[in-house]
Design a protein around this motif. Structure first.
Motif, PDB file in Angstrom:
ATOM      1  N   UNK A  92      -1.139  20.117  13.929  1.00  0.00           N
ATOM      2  CA  UNK A  92       0.138  19.578  14.389  1.00  0.00           C
ATOM      3  C   UNK A  92       0.040  19.160  15.859  1.00  0.00           C
ATOM      4  N   UNK A  93      -0.564  20.015  16.671  1.00  0.00           N
ATOM      5  CA  UNK A  93      -0.711  19.691  18.087  1.00  0.00           C
ATOM      6  C   UNK A  93      -1.565  18.461  18.311  1.00  0.00           C
ATOM      7  N   UNK A  94      -2.646  18.346  17.555  1.00  0.00           N
ATOM      8  CA  UNK A  94      -3.538  17.187  17.666  1.00  0.00           C
ATOM      9  C   UNK A  94      -2.791  15.903  17.320  1.00  0.00           C
ATOM     10  N   UNK A  95      -1.957  15.980  16.288  1.00  0.00           N
ATOM     11  CA  UNK A  95      -1.142  14.833  15.874  1.00  0.00           C
ATOM     12  C   UNK A  95      -0.220  14.396  17.016  1.00  0.00           C
ATOM     13  N   UNK A  96       0.458  15.367  17.647  1.00  0.00           N
ATOM     14  CA  UNK A  96       1.376  15.051  18.731  1.00  0.00           C
ATOM     15  C   UNK A  96       0.679  14.465  19.942  1.00  0.00           C
ATOM     16  N   UNK A  97      -0.454  15.049  20.336  1.00  0.00           N
ATOM     17  CA  UNK A  97      -1.188  14.553  21.506  1.00  0.00           C
ATOM     18  C   UNK A  97      -1.695  13.131  21.252  1.00  0.00           C
ATOM     19  N   UNK A  98      -2.137  12.870  20.023  1.00  0.00           N
ATOM     20  CA  UNK A  98      -2.621  11.526  19.681  1.00  0.00           C
ATOM     21  C   UNK A  98      -1.497  10.497  19.778  1.00  0.00           C
ATOM     22  N   UNK A  99      -0.313  10.828  19.273  1.00  0.00           N
ATOM     23  CA  UNK A  99       0.841   9.926  19.380  1.00  0.00           C
ATOM     24  C   UNK A  99       1.184   9.651  20.850  1.00  0.00           C
ATOM     25  N   UNK A 100       1.209  10.714  21.645  1.00  0.00           N
ATOM     26  CA  UNK A 100       1.542  10.574  23.069  1.00  0.00           C
ATOM     27  C   UNK A 100       0.510   9.709  23.793  1.00  0.00           C
ATOM     28  N   UNK A 101      -0.760   9.862  23.420  1.00  0.00           N
ATOM     29  CA  UNK A 101      -1.818   9.056  24.025  1.00  0.00           C
ATOM     30  C   UNK A 101      -1.616   7.575  23.710  1.00  0.00           C
ATOM     31  N   UNK A 102      -1.182   7.288  22.485  1.00  0.00           N
ATOM     32  CA  UNK A 102      -0.931   5.896  22.099  1.00  0.00           C
ATOM     33  C   UNK A 102       0.254   5.309  22.875  1.00  0.00           C
TER      34      UNK A 102
ATOM     35  N   UNK B  68      -8.136  16.927  20.857  1.00  0.00           N
ATOM     36  CA  UNK B  68      -8.066  15.716  21.678  1.00  0.00           C
ATOM     37  C   UNK B  68      -8.084  16.142  23.148  1.00  0.00           C
ATOM     38  N   UNK B  69      -9.281  16.394  23.665  1.00  0.00           N
ATOM     39  CA  UNK B  69      -9.396  16.971  25.010  1.00  0.00           C
ATOM     40  C   UNK B  69      -9.207  15.923  26.101  1.00  0.00           C
ATOM     41  N   UNK B  70      -9.659  14.708  25.872  1.00  0.00           N
ATOM     42  CA  UNK B  70      -9.657  13.681  26.906  1.00  0.00           C
ATOM     43  C   UNK B  70      -8.277  13.451  27.532  1.00  0.00           C
ATOM     44  N   UNK B  71      -7.223  13.233  26.734  1.00  0.00           N
ATOM     45  CA  UNK B  71      -5.907  13.006  27.356  1.00  0.00           C
ATOM     46  C   UNK B  71      -5.388  14.222  28.121  1.00  0.00           C
ATOM     47  N   UNK B  72      -5.757  15.428  27.673  1.00  0.00           N
ATOM     48  CA  UNK B  72      -5.336  16.642  28.389  1.00  0.00           C
ATOM     49  C   UNK B  72      -6.048  16.723  29.741  1.00  0.00           C
ATOM     50  N   UNK B  73      -7.342  16.416  29.747  1.00  0.00           N
ATOM     51  CA  UNK B  73      -8.119  16.435  30.996  1.00  0.00           C
ATOM     52  C   UNK B  73      -7.590  15.385  31.975  1.00  0.00           C
TER      53      UNK B  73
END
Length: 246
Positions: free
Chosen positions: A75-85, A122-127
């Motif tokens: 679920x968290x990965x899904x959310x971070x991916x959407x936010x990155x887009x 999805x580490x890249x957007x967090x970093x």
């Protein structure tokens, strides 16, 4: 709006609403005739649902510990991916303020994953979000929570990321995270925190240690760091640089 780390979901939701509204409005005024991309409006709708779900989970199942009905990692990965887009749209539309707000939301999502014992895939957007956040902080004391947050991200990174199989790629997020954490820890002027972070750095990135501490020693002189900070940097420099010259 000032932000503490980690950001609360309430703050993240507020920031998301402001950012999404601005991005959608700007997109609508410049809307291309045909696009195959997912639109900001579609992304915002999905992110709104994501934030509502994780807020409800915190309310119903508690704010820490594993959750029963969902997979925190997935679920968290899904959310971070959407936010990155959506952040990519902010970049495309040249909107730095909404981009900054959405990066705060990414940090809140990462915190949610970690609080519920998930892994960050999805580490890249967090970093990237952490790097930009720390660059806006100048008071040494304000950098300590960032250093601790980075440590939690290291622990929660997905197993495959921790294996660090891409060693030929200097821009890999795992490497950037450790080096940035070393820099932020130095900027805290806290010798004990520096010691711990540097030990982590040499354990996970031994091949980068000598160059990191050599650069650190140059910064000690250029920026006139306090003596206790210089002593820690000097000790690691001696261990990792001078011993390798023989």
């Amino acid at each position: 709006m000032t932000t503490t780390l980690p950001p609360s979901l309430a703050e993240a939701t507020l920031r998301f609403e402001h950012a999404a509204r601005d991005i959608i409005d700007t997109y609508e005024t410049r809307r291309p005739a045909n696009t195959n991309q997912v639109t900001p409006g579609q992304l915002a709708e999905a992110i709104e649902q994501f934030l509502a779900i994780i807020t409800r989970i915190d309310r119903e199942e508690g704010e820490v510990g594993p959750i029963a009905k969902e997979d925190a990692t997935q679920l968290g990965d899904y959310g971070v991916t959407l936010l990155t887009d959506l952040i990519a749209w902010a970049g495309q539309l040249n909107m730095p303020v909404p981009r900054t707000d959405l990066e705060i939301v990414i940090l809140a999502a990462a915190d949610w994953i970690m609080r519920h014992d998930g892994q960050i895939r999805a580490l890249d957007p967090v970093v990237n979000a952490l790097a930009n956040f720390s660059n806006r902080m100048h008071d040494p004391a304000s950098l300590e929570p960032i250093t601790h947050f980075m440590g939690r991200v290291i622990q929660a990174s997905a197993s495959l990321i921790k294996e660090d199989l891409e060693k030929t790629n200097p821009g890999r997020p795992w490497r950037v995270l450790h080096l940035n954490r070393g820099i932020v820890a130095t900027r805290t002027h806290n010798p004990e925190l520096m010691e711990k972070v540097f030990e982590d750095l040499v354990r996970y990135l031994p091949e980068d240690a000598a160059a990191f501490f050599a650069e650190g020693m140059q910064q000690m002189e250029a920026l006139n760091y306090p003596q206790p900070v210089r002593q820690v940097m000097g000790r690691f420099f001696d261990r990792w640089t001078r011993t390798r010259m023989h």
